[in-house]
Design a protein around this motif. Structure first.
Motif, short mmCIF file in Angstrom:
data_model
loop_
_atom_site.label_atom_id
_atom_site.label_comp_id
_atom_site.label_asym_id
_atom_site.label_seq_id
_atom_site.Cartn_x
_atom_site.Cartn_y
_atom_site.Cartn_z
N GLY A 40 -13.41 -123.44 -76.70
CA GLY A 40 -13.42 -124.70 -77.43
C GLY A 40 -12.23 -124.85 -78.36
O GLY A 40 -11.17 -124.28 -78.16
N ILE A 41 -12.41 -125.63 -79.41
CA ILE A 41 -11.31 -125.96 -80.32
C ILE A 41 -11.32 -124.98 -81.48
O ILE A 41 -12.20 -125.03 -82.34
N GLY A 42 -10.36 -124.09 -81.53
CA GLY A 42 -10.37 -123.03 -82.53
C GLY A 42 -9.46 -123.28 -83.71
O GLY A 42 -8.81 -124.32 -83.84
N TRP A 43 -9.42 -122.28 -84.58
CA TRP A 43 -8.63 -122.34 -85.80
C TRP A 43 -7.15 -122.52 -85.48
O TRP A 43 -6.43 -123.18 -86.23
N GLU A 44 -6.69 -121.94 -84.37
CA GLU A 44 -5.27 -122.07 -84.01
C GLU A 44 -4.88 -123.53 -83.81
O GLU A 44 -3.78 -123.95 -84.19
N SER A 45 -5.76 -124.33 -83.21
CA SER A 45 -5.47 -125.76 -83.03
C SER A 45 -5.38 -126.47 -84.37
O SER A 45 -4.54 -127.35 -84.57
N TYR A 46 -6.24 -126.07 -85.29
CA TYR A 46 -6.18 -126.64 -86.63
C TYR A 46 -4.84 -126.31 -87.29
O TYR A 46 -4.20 -127.17 -87.90
N MET A 47 -4.41 -125.05 -87.13
CA MET A 47 -3.14 -124.65 -87.74
C MET A 47 -1.95 -125.37 -87.09
O MET A 47 -0.94 -125.63 -87.75
N TYR A 93 -19.92 -112.91 -90.67
CA TYR A 93 -20.50 -114.26 -90.69
C TYR A 93 -21.81 -114.24 -91.49
O TYR A 93 -22.29 -113.19 -91.87
N GLY A 94 -22.37 -115.42 -91.72
CA GLY A 94 -23.60 -115.57 -92.48
C GLY A 94 -23.37 -116.45 -93.69
O GLY A 94 -22.47 -116.19 -94.49
N GLY A 95 -24.17 -117.52 -93.83
CA GLY A 95 -23.97 -118.45 -94.93
C GLY A 95 -22.60 -119.10 -94.82
O GLY A 95 -22.20 -119.59 -93.77
N ASN A 96 -21.85 -119.07 -95.89
CA ASN A 96 -20.51 -119.69 -95.94
C ASN A 96 -19.40 -118.70 -95.59
O ASN A 96 -18.22 -119.02 -95.71
N THR A 97 -19.76 -117.50 -95.12
CA THR A 97 -18.80 -116.42 -94.99
C THR A 97 -17.65 -116.74 -94.04
O THR A 97 -16.48 -116.56 -94.37
N ARG A 98 -17.99 -117.21 -92.83
CA ARG A 98 -16.92 -117.46 -91.84
C ARG A 98 -15.99 -118.57 -92.30
O ARG A 98 -14.77 -118.49 -92.12
N HIS A 99 -16.55 -119.61 -92.93
CA HIS A 99 -15.73 -120.69 -93.47
C HIS A 99 -14.79 -120.16 -94.55
O HIS A 99 -13.61 -120.52 -94.60
N HIS A 100 -15.32 -119.28 -95.40
CA HIS A 100 -14.51 -118.69 -96.46
C HIS A 100 -13.37 -117.86 -95.87
O HIS A 100 -12.21 -117.96 -96.32
N LEU A 101 -13.68 -117.08 -94.85
CA LEU A 101 -12.68 -116.21 -94.22
C LEU A 101 -11.51 -117.03 -93.68
O LEU A 101 -10.35 -116.73 -93.97
N PHE A 102 -11.82 -118.08 -92.90
CA PHE A 102 -10.74 -118.85 -92.29
C PHE A 102 -10.01 -119.72 -93.31
O PHE A 102 -8.83 -120.06 -93.12
#
Length: 526
Positions: free
Chosen positions: A327-334, A506-515
């Motif tokens: 799908g559409i990953g962080w690389e596309s956002y960057m 991951y878990g809660g807001n963790t993955r969002h925080h990481l990226f």
């Protein structure tokens, strides 16, 4: 019933702390942290002792099957055949370069060796799941010809024939039609970045059953008259079709047209494939995502994403708009933030035969990091790439590769992010680590040259080190001990630790925080 018994008495335990945390909140550790402790054999340390047993449901008798497995060896699979009480037992020596197949009687406990496959380096574990037993035959995948091919044996272990041959890999054995004596399989013939479904009949006539280029997977019906084909490519999201065994498409079950229509409304960057030749003469394959509203007259900062682990393939003609995630990953956002995104599979990766894949044997990280540097140097020659602003990142093996690549003399990387990296193979488990490195006792120099510790003095560029503190796969110990190496070498770096998080972080807001951390780090430094 048959089962494998693991005696872990001599295996050392590993512990890591757990805190109260959030998402989820562990109330029992709110004031006083606890520990999670489990058995984890690290490279060169004691393994579990394994044995095979059967349980007779009627008589309630448990028997030990007579299998001559070494005390430190493995029994990676057991499987009943089509014949009553007949159990297939696979064993591997600790070096994992000798695979034996025994046929055992689950009642009498007597076993017989019927097949041995050997390699100068190692046997890939995925071949074990490609062995299928029929009344008088079984399938087997082996790299003994230099490429992974399909072999056909009778149940006494005599080779009937080598079904496929050539400079390509059979990825999956999909079935054998006893009436027609025809074979069905998936291979990357013609292009290591693609795969197709094939039929080979009794006269060795080969028919390609899928006509769409890209990545094809198949699940056949019991009769082998039909299969569900899952297809995707760089330009085409995943579709699922029902196809017959002559290659005729009968019905498209999922076309994903709604997704294609929806994506057409967005100004998404496109992924394109490329290849280049290193100064050593090796051709490497890659993909590239150019920035949104790309202009050939501008110079863009670059982020190299990679995994680089043995046998892996990140560069494939499949639907995955960013990174290795569908799908559409962080690389596309960057890319939308003005970055040129690049990914290259270096030496040691899969799809190109045993010689290419196993070239990193006993010295992990050395050739792979060279190839990431060669990639950066090649990208910097492109008129629209800024060679002074190249970053690199990866997760797990990709995190390890980030550290190794940033620590080569005259490294071209200005910044890098290593998520959950292995930093020294002595910290990793026996099965994976020793498959590629043997033990530290046998391969002292190899472990030394493959350690990020050895290169810590040479680290260049800005580094963000990220790790979950409850990682039960690549232990947080890897980043802690590597941090100490950098501290003693007076190297500046940033460490982002995630309490109670495992290898997936991951878990809660963790993955969002990481990226978010990754995004801000590369925006600031590139």
């Amino acid at each position: 019933l048959a089962f494998i018994r693991f005696d872990e008495s001599d295996v050392h335990s590993f512990s890591f702390p757990l805190y109260g945390g959030q998402a989820p909140f562990l109330k029992q550790f709110e004031l006083y942290p606890g520990f999670y402790t489990y058995k984890y054999p690290k490279a060169g340390q004691a393994n579990a002792k394994v044995s095979v047993h059967s349980f007779d449901i009627k008589s309630r008798v448990t028997r030990k099957i007579d299998i001559p497995v070494a005390e430190d060896g493995y029994i990676p699979r057991i499987r009943f055949t089509k014949k009553e009480n007949q159990l297939a037992v696979f064993t591997l020596n600790r070096h994992q370069n000798q695979l034996d197949l025994y046929i055992a009687d689950a009642r009498s406990t007597v076993s017989k060796l019927i097949l041995r496959d050997e390699s100068p380096q190692y046997i890939k574990p995925e071949v074990l799941d490609q062995v299928h037993f029929y009344s008088d035959n079984f399938s087997f995948l082996s790299e003994k010809s230099g490429y992974q091919h399909l072999y056909w044996y009778n149940t006494q272990g005599t080779l009937v024939k080598q079904v496929t041959q050539g400079e390509f890999e059979v990825k999956n054995f999909l079935g054998w039609d006893a009436k027609e004596n025809s074979f069905y399989y998936e291979s990357n013939e013609g292009n290591p970045l693609q795969s197709a479904i094939y039929k080979l009949d009794a006269k060795n006539k080969k028919t390609q059953l899928t006509n769409q280029q890209g990545t094809n997977r198949a699940i056949f019906s019991h009769s082998l008259k039909y299969f569900l084909n899952t297809h995707s490519s760089l330009k085409q999201p995943t579709s699922v079709a029902l196809i017959d065994n002559k290659g005729k498409t009968l019905k498209t079950l999922i076309d994903n047209n709604d997704l294609k229509t929806k994506l057409a409304h967005y100004n998404l960057p496109e992924k394109e494939l490329f290849s280049f030749t290193t100064p050593q003469g090796t051709e490497l394959n890659g993909w590239m995502i150019k920035p949104t509203n790309f202009s050939a007259n501008k110079k863009y900062p670059v982020i190299q994403y990679q995994y680089s682990g043995p046998g892996s393939q990140e560069v494939l003609d499949r639907w995955a708009v960013g990174g290795d995630r569908q799908g559409i990953g962080w690389e596309s956002y960057m890319a939308s933030q003005g970055f040129l995104i690049v990914c290259v599979d270096g030496r040691g990766t899969g799809g190109r035969g045993a010689s290419f894949e196993k070239s990193t044997y006993l010295n992990l990280g050395v050739k792979e990091s060279e190839d990431q540097v060669f990639t950066a140097n090649y990208i910097s020659t492109l008129p629209y790439a800024d060679g002074n602003r190249i970053g690199i990142w990866g997760w797990s093996y990709g995190g390890y590769m980030t550290l190794m690549s940033m620590s080569i003399l005259n490294s071209p990387f200005k910044a890098g992010v290593a998520v959950a990296p292995v930093t020294d193979w002595k910290f990793y488990d026996t099965i994976y680590g020793e498959r590629y490195m043997r033990t530290p006792q046998e391969n002292f120099e190899g472990y030394k040259s493959s350690s990020a510790f050895t290169r810590a003095n040479n680290l260049q560029g800005e580094l963000l080190l990220v790790h979950g503190m409850a990682d039960d796969n690549v232990h947080f110990q890897n980043s802690v001990e590597y941090s100490e190496e950098l501290i003693q070498a007076n190297k500046s770096f940033k460490l982002q630790a995630y309490p109670n998080r495992d290898h997936g972080i991951y878990g809660g807001n963790t993955r969002h925080h990481l990226f978010t951390q990754l995004t801000e780090f590369f925006l600031k430094n590139l």
